[in-house]
Write a protein that holds these residues in place. Structure first.
Motif, PDB file in Angstrom:
ATOM      1  N   PRO A  59       8.896   4.544   4.046  1.00  0.00           N
ATOM      2  CA  PRO A  59       8.093   4.953   3.063  1.00  0.00           C
ATOM      3  C   PRO A  59       7.208   6.029   4.051  1.00  0.00           C
ATOM      4  O   PRO A  59       6.598   7.104   3.387  1.00  0.00           O
ATOM      5  CB  PRO A  59       6.857   3.786   2.843  1.00  0.00           C
ATOM      6  CG  PRO A  59       7.865   2.565   2.723  1.00  0.00           C
ATOM      7  CD  PRO A  59       8.617   2.826   3.868  1.00  0.00           C
ATOM      8  N   GLN A  60       6.978   5.925   5.476  1.00  0.00           N
ATOM      9  CA  GLN A  60       6.146   6.800   5.960  1.00  0.00           C
ATOM     10  C   GLN A  60       6.714   8.166   5.879  1.00  0.00           C
ATOM     11  O   GLN A  60       6.262   9.279   5.960  1.00  0.00           O
ATOM     12  CB  GLN A  60       5.834   6.445   7.448  1.00  0.00           C
ATOM     13  CG  GLN A  60       5.218   5.052   7.486  1.00  0.00           C
ATOM     14  CD  GLN A  60       5.947   3.944   7.748  1.00  0.00           C
ATOM     15  OE1 GLN A  60       7.159   3.672   7.055  1.00  0.00           O
ATOM     16  NE2 GLN A  60       5.518   2.958   8.676  1.00  0.00           N
ATOM     17  N   ASN A  61       8.158   8.291   5.874  1.00  0.00           N
ATOM     18  CA  ASN A  61       8.858   9.651   6.179  1.00  0.00           C
ATOM     19  C   ASN A  61       8.866   9.996   4.689  1.00  0.00           C
ATOM     20  O   ASN A  61       8.949  11.238   4.667  1.00  0.00           O
ATOM     21  CB  ASN A  61      10.588   9.323   6.404  1.00  0.00           C
ATOM     22  CG  ASN A  61      10.703   8.770   7.902  1.00  0.00           C
ATOM     23  OD1 ASN A  61      11.110   7.735   8.025  1.00  0.00           O
ATOM     24  ND2 ASN A  61      10.076   9.555   8.740  1.00  0.00           N
ATOM     25  N   ASP A  71       0.815  -1.182  -0.046  1.00  0.00           N
ATOM     26  CA  ASP A  71      -0.102  -0.133  -0.057  1.00  0.00           C
ATOM     27  C   ASP A  71       0.843   1.348   0.120  1.00  0.00           C
ATOM     28  O   ASP A  71       0.615   2.321  -0.632  1.00  0.00           O
ATOM     29  CB  ASP A  71      -1.026   0.128   1.186  1.00  0.00           C
ATOM     30  CG  ASP A  71      -2.056  -1.047   1.110  1.00  0.00           C
ATOM     31  OD1 ASP A  71      -2.293  -1.597   0.138  1.00  0.00           O
ATOM     32  OD2 ASP A  71      -2.638  -1.397   2.246  1.00  0.00           O
ATOM     33  N   TRP A  72       1.893   1.202   0.711  1.00  0.00           N
ATOM     34  CA  TRP A  72       2.874   2.321   0.836  1.00  0.00           C
ATOM     35  C   TRP A  72       3.449   2.647  -0.538  1.00  0.00           C
ATOM     36  O   TRP A  72       3.622   3.686  -0.965  1.00  0.00           O
ATOM     37  CB  TRP A  72       4.006   2.263   1.982  1.00  0.00           C
ATOM     38  CG  TRP A  72       3.339   2.292   3.008  1.00  0.00           C
ATOM     39  CD1 TRP A  72       2.477   3.242   3.713  1.00  0.00           C
ATOM     40  CD2 TRP A  72       3.930   1.444   4.491  1.00  0.00           C
ATOM     41  NE1 TRP A  72       2.357   3.135   4.971  1.00  0.00           N
ATOM     42  CE2 TRP A  72       3.117   2.098   5.493  1.00  0.00           C
ATOM     43  CE3 TRP A  72       4.832   0.659   4.656  1.00  0.00           C
ATOM     44  CZ2 TRP A  72       3.566   1.737   6.624  1.00  0.00           C
ATOM     45  CZ3 TRP A  72       5.075   0.223   5.851  1.00  0.00           C
ATOM     46  CH2 TRP A  72       4.490   0.473   6.915  1.00  0.00           C
ATOM     47  N   THR A  73       3.852   1.512  -1.230  1.00  0.00           N
ATOM     48  CA  THR A  73       4.587   1.629  -2.506  1.00  0.00           C
ATOM     49  C   THR A  73       3.393   2.149  -3.533  1.00  0.00           C
ATOM     50  O   THR A  73       3.781   3.081  -4.268  1.00  0.00           O
ATOM     51  CB  THR A  73       5.126   0.290  -2.993  1.00  0.00           C
ATOM     52  OG1 THR A  73       5.765  -0.534  -2.139  1.00  0.00           O
ATOM     53  CG2 THR A  73       5.797   0.403  -4.506  1.00  0.00           C
ATOM     54  N   ARG A  74       2.077   1.713  -3.334  1.00  0.00           N
ATOM     55  CA  ARG A  74       1.019   2.323  -4.386  1.00  0.00           C
ATOM     56  C   ARG A  74       1.101   3.961  -4.148  1.00  0.00           C
ATOM     57  O   ARG A  74       1.003   4.681  -5.188  1.00  0.00           O
ATOM     58  CB  ARG A  74      -0.063   1.615  -4.304  1.00  0.00           C
ATOM     59  CG  ARG A  74      -1.177   2.275  -5.019  1.00  0.00           C
ATOM     60  CD  ARG A  74      -2.652   1.609  -4.628  1.00  0.00           C
ATOM     61  NE  ARG A  74      -2.734   1.512  -3.390  1.00  0.00           N
ATOM     62  CZ  ARG A  74      -3.511   2.512  -2.545  1.00  0.00           C
ATOM     63  NH1 ARG A  74      -3.637   3.768  -3.181  1.00  0.00           N
ATOM     64  NH2 ARG A  74      -3.579   2.452  -1.117  1.00  0.00           N
ATOM     65  N   GLN A  75       0.877   4.298  -2.987  1.00  0.00           N
ATOM     66  CA  GLN A  75       0.704   5.597  -2.575  1.00  0.00           C
ATOM     67  C   GLN A  75       1.834   6.436  -2.943  1.00  0.00           C
ATOM     68  O   GLN A  75       1.685   7.521  -3.440  1.00  0.00           O
ATOM     69  CB  GLN A  75       0.564   5.909  -1.065  1.00  0.00           C
ATOM     70  CG  GLN A  75      -0.520   5.171  -0.429  1.00  0.00           C
ATOM     71  CD  GLN A  75      -0.721   5.143   1.136  1.00  0.00           C
ATOM     72  OE1 GLN A  75      -0.260   5.975   1.878  1.00  0.00           O
ATOM     73  NE2 GLN A  75      -1.122   4.012   1.651  1.00  0.00           N
ATOM     74  N   LEU A  76       3.215   5.982  -2.940  1.00  0.00           N
ATOM     75  CA  LEU A  76       4.316   6.673  -3.605  1.00  0.00           C
ATOM     76  C   LEU A  76       4.126   6.648  -5.079  1.00  0.00           C
ATOM     77  O   LEU A  76       5.011   7.488  -5.704  1.00  0.00           O
ATOM     78  CB  LEU A  76       5.545   5.990  -2.958  1.00  0.00           C
ATOM     79  CG  LEU A  76       5.780   6.380  -1.589  1.00  0.00           C
ATOM     80  CD1 LEU A  76       7.019   5.113  -1.056  1.00  0.00           C
ATOM     81  CD2 LEU A  76       6.416   7.574  -1.425  1.00  0.00           C
ATOM     82  N   VAL A 127       1.069 -12.584  -1.791  1.00  0.00           N
ATOM     83  CA  VAL A 127       1.774 -11.127  -1.741  1.00  0.00           C
ATOM     84  C   VAL A 127       1.740 -10.596  -3.078  1.00  0.00           C
ATOM     85  O   VAL A 127       1.132  -9.247  -3.266  1.00  0.00           O
ATOM     86  CB  VAL A 127       2.845 -10.931  -1.018  1.00  0.00           C
ATOM     87  CG1 VAL A 127       3.508  -9.483  -1.133  1.00  0.00           C
ATOM     88  CG2 VAL A 127       3.010 -11.360   0.456  1.00  0.00           C
ATOM     89  N   VAL A 128       2.277 -11.194  -4.191  1.00  0.00           N
ATOM     90  CA  VAL A 128       2.215 -10.796  -5.493  1.00  0.00           C
ATOM     91  C   VAL A 128       0.922 -10.504  -5.913  1.00  0.00           C
ATOM     92  O   VAL A 128       0.741  -9.745  -6.697  1.00  0.00           O
ATOM     93  CB  VAL A 128       3.032 -11.932  -6.189  1.00  0.00           C
ATOM     94  CG1 VAL A 128       2.986 -11.470  -7.730  1.00  0.00           C
ATOM     95  CG2 VAL A 128       4.591 -12.038  -5.866  1.00  0.00           C
ATOM     96  N   ASP A 129      -0.114 -11.611  -5.647  1.00  0.00           N
ATOM     97  CA  ASP A 129      -1.427 -11.277  -6.298  1.00  0.00           C
ATOM     98  C   ASP A 129      -2.027 -10.070  -5.686  1.00  0.00           C
ATOM     99  O   ASP A 129      -2.673  -9.446  -6.289  1.00  0.00           O
ATOM    100  CB  ASP A 129      -2.356 -12.498  -5.988  1.00  0.00           C
ATOM    101  CG  ASP A 129      -1.773 -13.742  -6.684  1.00  0.00           C
ATOM    102  OD1 ASP A 129      -1.090 -13.661  -7.755  1.00  0.00           O
ATOM    103  OD2 ASP A 129      -2.286 -14.619  -6.308  1.00  0.00           O
ATOM    104  N   TYR A 130      -1.793  -9.672  -4.157  1.00  0.00           N
ATOM    105  CA  TYR A 130      -2.248  -8.905  -4.009  1.00  0.00           C
ATOM    106  C   TYR A 130      -1.562  -7.304  -4.681  1.00  0.00           C
ATOM    107  O   TYR A 130      -2.328  -6.376  -4.774  1.00  0.00           O
ATOM    108  CB  TYR A 130      -2.560  -8.590  -2.237  1.00  0.00           C
ATOM    109  CG  TYR A 130      -2.763  -7.277  -1.707  1.00  0.00           C
ATOM    110  CD1 TYR A 130      -4.037  -6.885  -1.739  1.00  0.00           C
ATOM    111  CD2 TYR A 130      -1.686  -6.235  -1.285  1.00  0.00           C
ATOM    112  CE1 TYR A 130      -4.614  -5.544  -1.438  1.00  0.00           C
ATOM    113  CE2 TYR A 130      -2.178  -5.024  -0.831  1.00  0.00           C
ATOM    114  CZ  TYR A 130      -3.545  -4.619  -0.949  1.00  0.00           C
ATOM    115  OH  TYR A 130      -3.893  -3.702  -0.181  1.00  0.00           O
ATOM    116  N   ALA A 131      -0.629  -7.365  -4.773  1.00  0.00           N
ATOM    117  CA  ALA A 131       0.295  -6.204  -5.224  1.00  0.00           C
ATOM    118  C   ALA A 131      -0.164  -6.019  -6.742  1.00  0.00           C
ATOM    119  O   ALA A 131      -0.206  -4.843  -6.945  1.00  0.00           O
ATOM    120  CB  ALA A 131       1.685  -6.430  -5.199  1.00  0.00           C
TER     121      ALA A 131
END
Length: 651
Positions: A535-537, A343-348, A376-380
């Motif tokens: 990612p939060q930073n 989710d963080w990766t998507r937001q970035l 994990v891959v399927d969700y990503a």
């Protein structure tokens, strides 16, 4: 005791060469050489002369702008106990022109390969006929040895030399026992290297330090890794000494022997190695650049490698991109945390998320590690994020093991593998790299090597080899500012590096400013660009819009005037119509002027992110409008930096 060569002696050593060069009003690029082989680069600025000396030792000299940069350098390789550079005479050289362009993922989008190649037959007393292949480019020279034959023969050593002008300053990485290219970068005058690199006993030990393998007790033991970059005296420019197209050979280091001379040292096979059939060495390379812009933009290393096979020439599955990475933040990956990382990766807006060592221990009920990874891959995939996964090189030991592992990885849906813990690159491991990359291409997998051999330009031939570590990066903690400011002119000229940069966590800055950290995303190049911080930073940072906009690869790079190796690295890089400026400061306070004449016509919006004098974890941010006629003046603190995003203004 050897006497130090003087600058006068260095020039006198080339007088014979100059006399021959001046005898002709011009050297045709495709002329047939007789006697000494003489040829030049397309623009005539780099000239090469090859001939045996009066004892039959094969040597070469290189002039740049009619000044010697390499003088009377020895050539030769020892095969089956025969020194093929001794007792030589030359046949007629055959010259040809090279002129092509090709796509490249890195600091610019199109590489130019334009030079002159000379194939010089070499006769050896009581030895085989072999060929010296040399190329002259406007930005450097390279040569390699080609020794025909069949059956197994032993290569013991090389005589290959680089005899540089007196008074160079060298930027280098000391050789280490791990041979992983992860030592700090440093600087020294060449005359100080023997003392700087003198072996010293371990603390508390009185035992003498033994010489390196293959070096006698009376030989200078100063060994540095390749590449090494040299600032030439008298404003002549810069040279970088390295190798290219390392295939079926052994990795090369550089041994400083005094008198401004370096010799090839086969550090991973110091007692020699066996090769079967024709022997072809890697290219011995000297990049020659009038300024830092020419050095950073050289294509010489990839030019010396063949083009990709047809199946990889337009491979759409090879996609540069940016990645998040958990290791520096949380260490071993927890299965239950993976959706948050995706989710963080998507937001970035990043393309990739790398799952490091530890996923192979996952287990959830009746699901093994591979089933967990696939989940994990399927969700990503639903979040438009692709997954890379870590693997130990011991899992990929031979063709069958690789085929099995790659098939499972593809079944799980990963797009790339980070391969770790390779052995030093002797001939066996150099072959392993080639086989591993080629087989991965058969399975449409991209690769990132850690704890690895340096790149040698083979990413042109096998472009799924996206990046390699072979650098002391952010994973090892905060690095000295001089180290960071050397890298763009040394390791990143050699090829892409996975530095895992940009760590905004306040307790990890250790004196580095936010602007210094963010400038790494512009100055450091890697088609698989893996951010090492939390990612939060990034997401909570006021510069998140700029972070999201910085691409993984570039269309154009310009090194800005005022850059100085180890002190200030300042680049302007373009992607499409947008420009990004990154400035990284070393250890001293500095004021820096940025001329914006690289911009096109019209007005541009600029977003400036600078240092806050009394804080590490903040930006001094300012927006405005500029044109190509403007210039910026920025104040740089120690270990500081500056970043700007410049976009064409809209009405």
């Amino acid at each position: 005791m050897r006497r130090q060569r003087t600058a006068k002696a260095h020039v006198l050593a080339t007088l014979v060469w100059l006399a021959a060069a001046s005898a002709a009003s011009a050297w045709p690029a495709a002329a047939r050489a007789a006697g000494p082989a003489t040829f030049q680069s397309p623009n005539g600025q780099v000239k090469v002369r090859v001939e045996p000396d009066n004892r039959g030792r094969l040597r070469f000299t290189v002039m740049m702008k009619d000044k010697p940069v390499l003088a009377n350098c020895a050539l030769g390789i020892v095969v089956a106990d025969k020194d093929l550079g001794a007792g030589t005479s030359l046949g007629d050289a055959v010259l040809k022109q090279i002129d092509e362009t090709y796509p490249l993922h890195g600091g610019h989008a199109k590489a130019v390969n334009r030079g002159v190649e000379a194939v010089i037959p070499v006769n050896v007393e009581d030895g085989p006929l072999w060929s010296l292949e040399m190329r002259a480019y406007d930005d450097g020279v390279a040569y390699r040895y080609r020794v025909p034959g069949s059956g197994k023969r032993r290569v013991s050593a090389e005589s290959s030399e680089w005899r540089l002008p007196t008074g160079c300053r060298v930027f280098f990485q000391a050789h280490n026992d791990r041979k992983d290219y992860e030592n700090p970068w440093q600087a020294a005058a060449t005359g100080d290297l023997l003392e700087r690199l003198k072996p010293r006993p371990r603390a508390g030990s009185t035992a003498p330090v033994p010489p390196a393998p293959g070096i006698g007790p009376d030989d200078p033991p100063a060994i540095i890794a390749a590449p090494a970059t040299y600032e030439l005296p008298d404003g002549l420019g810069f040279a970088m000494v390295t190798e290219a197209n390392l295939v079926d050979y052994t990795d090369t280091a550089l041994r400083y022997v005094g008198e401004d001379t370096f010799r090839a040292y086969l550090h991973n096979d110091p007692k020699g190695f066996d090769l079967d059939g024709e022997i072809v060495t890697s290219w011995r390379v000297t990049v020659l650049a009038a300024d830092l812009n020419a050095l950073v933009n050289t294509d010489l290393i990839t030019n010396l490698c063949p083009p990709p096979p047809a199946k990889l020439a337009d491979a759409t599955w090879i996609k540069p991109g940016r990645s998040t990475w958990h290791w520096m933040v949380s260490g071993w990956p927890k299965f239950e945390d993976q959706r948050a990382w995706v989710d963080w990766t998507r937001q970035l807006g990043f393309e990739y998320y790398l799952i490091d060592d530890g996923w192979n221990r996952w287990k959830q009920g009746d699901k093994d590690n591979w089933a967990c990874l696939k989940e994990v891959v399927d969700y990503a995939r639903t979040q438009n994020v692709a997954i890379w996964a870590w693997v130990n090189s011991k899992e990929l030991g031979d063709d069958r093991a690789r085929a099995d592992y790659y098939a499972r990885a593809k079944q799980a849906g990963v797009v790339g593998l980070k391969i770790d813990f390779m052995k030093p690159a002797n001939t066996e491991w150099v072959r392993w790299y080639e086989q591993t990359i080629s087989q991965a291409a058969d399975h449409q997998l991209m690769l990132n090597f850690h704890g690895s051999q340096k790149p040698s330009g083979r990413q042109r031939t096998l472009p799924n080899d996206m990046t390699r570590e072979s650098v002391r990066g952010r994973e090892m903690g905060k690095q000295p500012p001089m180290h960071d400011a050397i890298l763009p002119f040394t390791r990143f000229v050699q090829g892409p590096a996975d530095y895992t940069p940009v760590d905004f966590r306040p307790d990890k800055l250790k004196g580095s400013s936010y602007a210094h950290e963010l400038s790494m995303a512009i100055l450091f190049t890697s088609p698989f660009f893996c951010y090492g911080g939390a990612p939060q930073n990034y997401l909570e940072n006021e510069a998140i819009d700029v972070i999201k906009a910085i691409p993984a690869t570039w269309d154009e790079t310009r090194v800005l005037p005022g850059s100085k190796i180890g002190e200030i690295a300042a680049f302007a890089r373009r992607k499409g119509d947008d420009w990004f400026v990154g400035v990284m400061n070393g250890a001293e306070l500095a004021g820096f002027k940025i001329d914006l004449s690289f911009l096109g016509e019209g007005s541009y919006a600029i977003d400036k992110l600078g240092d806050v004098p009394d804080r590490h974890d903040a930006f001094a941010r300012e927006k405005g409008t500029v044109t190509a006629k403007d210039a910026l003046t920025v104040d740089l603190r120690r270990d500081g930096g500056f970043v700007a995003r410049i976009t064409r203004a809209t009405n």
